[in-house]
Write a protein that holds these residues in place. Sequence first.
Motif, PDB file in Angstrom:
ATOM      1  N   TRP A 176     -18.526 -36.874 -10.737  1.00 16.70           N
ATOM      2  CA  TRP A 176     -17.822 -37.474 -11.867  1.00 16.70           C
ATOM      3  C   TRP A 176     -17.719 -36.502 -13.049  1.00 16.70           C
ATOM      4  N   GLU A 187     -14.609 -34.394 -12.745  1.00 19.43           N
ATOM      5  CA  GLU A 187     -13.280 -35.014 -12.767  1.00 19.43           C
ATOM      6  C   GLU A 187     -12.562 -34.717 -14.093  1.00 19.43           C
ATOM      7  N   TYR A 247     -16.728 -38.481   0.253  1.00 16.40           N
ATOM      8  CA  TYR A 247     -16.297 -39.823  -0.141  1.00 16.40           C
ATOM      9  C   TYR A 247     -16.795 -40.827   0.899  1.00 16.40           C
ATOM     10  N   SER A 285     -15.052 -45.404  -5.910  1.00 13.34           N
ATOM     11  CA  SER A 285     -13.607 -45.589  -6.068  1.00 13.34           C
ATOM     12  C   SER A 285     -13.028 -44.451  -6.886  1.00 13.34           C
ATOM     13  N   ARG A 286     -11.746 -44.185  -6.639  1.00 18.69           N
ATOM     14  CA  ARG A 286     -11.067 -43.176  -7.438  1.00 18.69           C
ATOM     15  C   ARG A 286     -10.546 -43.761  -8.736  1.00 18.69           C
ATOM     16  N   ASP A 287     -10.663 -45.075  -8.878  1.00 17.38           N
ATOM     17  CA  ASP A 287     -10.299 -45.744 -10.120  1.00 17.38           C
ATOM     18  C   ASP A 287     -11.559 -45.901 -10.976  1.00 17.38           C
TER      19      ASP A 287
END
Length: 296
Positions: free
Chosen positions: A253, A256, A231, A65-67
């Motif tokens: 990660w 990011e 993704y 997830s991008r969250d």
Amino acid sequence: MMYTEKELANMASFRVRQRFVSSMFRVLCMGAMWCCLIILAFLLFSVLVRGLQHVDWSFLTGLISRDPEKAGIWVYLISSLWLILLTTLFSIPIGVGAALYLEEYAADTRWKRLVQLNIANLAGVPSIVYGLLGLGLFVWAAQLGRSILAGSLTLTLVILPIVILASQEALRAVPNSIRQASYALGATRWQTTWRQVLPAATPGIMTGVILSISRALGEAAPLVAMGAVQYMNYAPVSVNDSFTALPLAIFQWAGEAKREFHELSAAAIIVLLVVLISLNMIAAYVRHHFGKRVQW
């Protein structure tokens, strides 16, 4: 033989210098060991502090997830399991078979020495080079796409030289007297290799294979070169599916901008370390368990 007082003094001075050099060498070696331990302890402490709070059941079973609050590593874990399973299936028969041929059947010719030299050199090639080779050979030429099958074949290329070299070392450790005794009793080369040499070398071979598989599990560079950074919101179910891997989660990660993803990267490192340490413990157990059965 009688020595003069000057010669005795020189000999005493020489012994004092040798003891001083020996002590300094011991101190330097001890210092190198403590430097490694301190750096390792600092890295582990830093990773544990940042990531341990995120390692829970929802993190292990969560999807990509991008969250950062919802992100998990389930897809990465399943993909890594597929990759390691297929890589093991490919690398063991090919690597051990090649080592058996080179050690037990091939004559000591120039050709064999050339092959041996190339295998040793291939073991030191950077893994990203194998990634580019896998991209050209399996993804483009064989048209396998960026599938699990192409990824596992690429990882097989990465660890194959190490498996061959480790298996050869294990086979060389078997005393030649066992082979000669088997031949003296009328056994053929096949019977001697299969029933005497291979069982005696199994602990060393399995240890080398497991440690090589551990390396493949932690490799990210060849998969990045293959374009496996993508993704995915589902876990792969066949060898033709696209894939990602746990080291790639760490890679993604860590790049990011949000600090929460950096903590997730540390949590993924903890999971990867647990898996790698478990494999190393299995290797140690295998060597100890099967080594007790080998008596010569």
